[in-house]
Design a protein around this motif. Structure first.
Motif, PDB file in Angstrom:
ATOM      1  N   VAL A  83     -32.656 -64.832   7.705  1.00 57.29           N
ATOM      2  CA  VAL A  83     -33.179 -63.782   8.995  1.00 57.29           C
ATOM      3  C   VAL A  83     -34.375 -64.999  10.235  1.00 57.29           C
ATOM      4  CG1 VAL A  83     -34.557 -62.179  10.357  1.00 57.29           C
ATOM      5  CG2 VAL A  83     -32.989 -61.299   8.508  1.00 57.29           C
ATOM      6  N   LEU A  84     -35.055 -65.572   8.978  1.00 58.78           N
ATOM      7  CA  LEU A  84     -35.764 -66.305   9.721  1.00 58.78           C
ATOM      8  C   LEU A  84     -35.165 -67.629  10.604  1.00 58.78           C
ATOM      9  CD1 LEU A  84     -39.133 -66.534   7.304  1.00 58.78           C
ATOM     10  CD2 LEU A  84     -38.973 -65.522  10.100  1.00 58.78           C
ATOM     11  N   ARG A  85     -34.551 -68.588   9.499  1.00 55.04           N
ATOM     12  CA  ARG A  85     -33.364 -69.116   9.822  1.00 55.04           C
ATOM     13  C   ARG A  85     -32.743 -69.023  10.872  1.00 55.04           C
ATOM     14  NH1 ARG A  85     -29.254 -71.772   5.262  1.00 55.04           N
ATOM     15  NH2 ARG A  85     -30.797 -70.587   4.517  1.00 55.04           N
ATOM     16  N   THR A  86     -31.948 -67.735  11.038  1.00 48.99           N
ATOM     17  CA  THR A  86     -31.893 -67.501  12.229  1.00 48.99           C
ATOM     18  C   THR A  86     -32.266 -67.499  13.387  1.00 48.99           C
ATOM     19  OG1 THR A  86     -29.682 -65.813  10.859  1.00 48.99           O
ATOM     20  CG2 THR A  86     -30.208 -65.713  13.062  1.00 48.99           C
ATOM     21  N   LEU A  87     -33.546 -66.861  13.647  1.00 45.62           N
ATOM     22  CA  LEU A  87     -34.540 -67.111  14.709  1.00 45.62           C
ATOM     23  C   LEU A  87     -34.783 -68.415  14.870  1.00 45.62           C
ATOM     24  CD1 LEU A  87     -36.960 -64.137  13.319  1.00 45.62           C
ATOM     25  CD2 LEU A  87     -34.799 -64.317  15.549  1.00 45.62           C
ATOM     26  N   ALA A 143     -31.203 -57.321   4.913  1.00 45.64           N
ATOM     27  CA  ALA A 143     -31.204 -59.119   5.376  1.00 45.64           C
ATOM     28  C   ALA A 143     -32.708 -59.408   4.364  1.00 45.64           C
ATOM     29  CB  ALA A 143     -30.732 -59.123   6.315  1.00 45.64           C
ATOM     30  N   GLU A 144     -31.633 -60.967   3.556  1.00 45.20           N
ATOM     31  CA  GLU A 144     -33.022 -61.945   2.996  1.00 45.20           C
ATOM     32  C   GLU A 144     -33.729 -62.565   4.604  1.00 45.20           C
ATOM     33  OE1 GLU A 144     -32.521 -65.908   1.095  1.00 45.20           O
ATOM     34  OE2 GLU A 144     -30.848 -64.505   1.115  1.00 45.20           O
ATOM     35  N   THR A 174     -39.118 -52.773  13.397  1.00 43.85           N
ATOM     36  CA  THR A 174     -38.110 -52.231  13.068  1.00 43.85           C
ATOM     37  C   THR A 174     -37.127 -53.078  12.807  1.00 43.85           C
ATOM     38  OG1 THR A 174     -36.712 -51.347  14.367  1.00 43.85           O
ATOM     39  CG2 THR A 174     -38.718 -50.433  13.729  1.00 43.85           C
ATOM     40  N   PRO A 175     -35.707 -52.889  11.870  1.00 42.07           N
ATOM     41  CA  PRO A 175     -34.574 -54.502  11.795  1.00 42.07           C
ATOM     42  C   PRO A 175     -34.068 -54.153  13.014  1.00 42.07           C
ATOM     43  CG  PRO A 175     -34.970 -53.134   9.385  1.00 42.07           C
ATOM     44  CD  PRO A 175     -35.730 -52.236  10.275  1.00 42.07           C
ATOM     45  N   VAL A 203     -23.880 -68.189   6.748  1.00 43.46           N
ATOM     46  CA  VAL A 203     -23.973 -67.375   6.588  1.00 43.46           C
ATOM     47  C   VAL A 203     -22.387 -66.745   6.934  1.00 43.46           C
ATOM     48  CG1 VAL A 203     -25.812 -66.453   6.419  1.00 43.46           C
ATOM     49  CG2 VAL A 203     -25.026 -65.573   8.374  1.00 43.46           C
ATOM     50  N   GLY A 204     -22.095 -65.217   6.183  1.00 41.02           N
ATOM     51  CA  GLY A 204     -20.394 -65.143   7.553  1.00 41.02           C
ATOM     52  C   GLY A 204     -20.973 -64.744   8.475  1.00 41.02           C
ATOM     53  N   ARG A 205     -19.784 -64.152   9.382  1.00 39.83           N
ATOM     54  CA  ARG A 205     -19.221 -63.076  10.731  1.00 39.83           C
ATOM     55  C   ARG A 205     -19.609 -61.975  10.365  1.00 39.83           C
ATOM     56  NH1 ARG A 205     -15.778 -60.278  13.479  1.00 39.83           N
ATOM     57  NH2 ARG A 205     -16.290 -60.583  15.864  1.00 39.83           N
ATOM     58  N   GLN A 206     -19.950 -61.272   9.244  1.00 38.45           N
ATOM     59  CA  GLN A 206     -19.889 -60.208   9.128  1.00 38.45           C
ATOM     60  C   GLN A 206     -21.560 -59.785   8.979  1.00 38.45           C
ATOM     61  OE1 GLN A 206     -17.972 -57.306   8.997  1.00 38.45           O
ATOM     62  NE2 GLN A 206     -17.043 -58.535   9.652  1.00 38.45           N
ATOM     63  N   TRP A 207     -21.977 -60.978   7.702  1.00 36.13           N
ATOM     64  CA  TRP A 207     -24.228 -60.453   8.064  1.00 36.13           C
ATOM     65  C   TRP A 207     -24.015 -61.213   9.463  1.00 36.13           C
ATOM     66  CZ3 TRP A 207     -27.813 -63.460   9.348  1.00 36.13           C
ATOM     67  CH2 TRP A 207     -29.476 -63.412   8.888  1.00 36.13           C
ATOM     68  N   ILE A 208     -23.843 -61.269  10.685  1.00 33.55           N
ATOM     69  CA  ILE A 208     -24.117 -61.397  11.620  1.00 33.55           C
ATOM     70  C   ILE A 208     -24.466 -60.033  12.750  1.00 33.55           C
ATOM     71  CG2 ILE A 208     -24.446 -63.185  13.813  1.00 33.55           C
ATOM     72  CD1 ILE A 208     -25.441 -64.482  12.028  1.00 33.55           C
TER      73      ILE A 208
END
Length: 121
Positions: free
Chosen positions: A53-57, A48-49, A5-6, A33-38
């Motif tokens: 998400v993959l870049r964040t991981l 979420a795009e 799940t998300p 991205v902005g802090r609100q996205w995190i």
């Protein structure tokens, strides 16, 4: 760990960010991205795009391994020996409008994405 799940992904992102002693703002700046996205992703908000998400991981050093279910393995075995182009673009059924049938099973679509490098950065 099985992520379904998300919220599962959000938890992994939050835990790994904290392990690295990163603030939400520092991670947001690194991802672009902005802090609100995190905050939203860590809370498990859907929508979420995927690329972000993959870049964040990736930035957090989290690697995703793909596990194929038994059903998808069975479908894959049925399609062995069938040219990949036939799996992507089979002839439409007589009662179907051309262009409306993608003609891909999930397993075939998965193989297409992986073989075409769609998940690579």
């Amino acid at each position: 760990m099985r992520l379904k799940t998300p919220q599962d992904y959000g938890l992994v992102i939050r835990e790994n960010r904290r392990k690295l002693k990163m603030t939400q703002q520092a991670l947001a700046d690194t991802v672009g991205v902005g802090r609100q996205w995190i905050i939203a992703v860590e809370q498990g908000k859907a929508g979420a795009e995927l690329g972000l998400v993959l870049r964040t991981l990736q930035i957090l050093g989290v690697h995703i391994a793909l596990a194929v279910s038994e059903t998808e393995q069975a479908v894959t075995q049925l399609h062995q020996g069938v040219p990949e182009t036939a799996l992507r673009n089979p002839a439409p059924e007589p009662d179907e409008t051309p262009g409306t049938n993608l003609g891909m099973t999930q397993a075939a679509a998965l193989r297409f994405v992986v073989r075409e490098g769609g998940l690579r950065q």
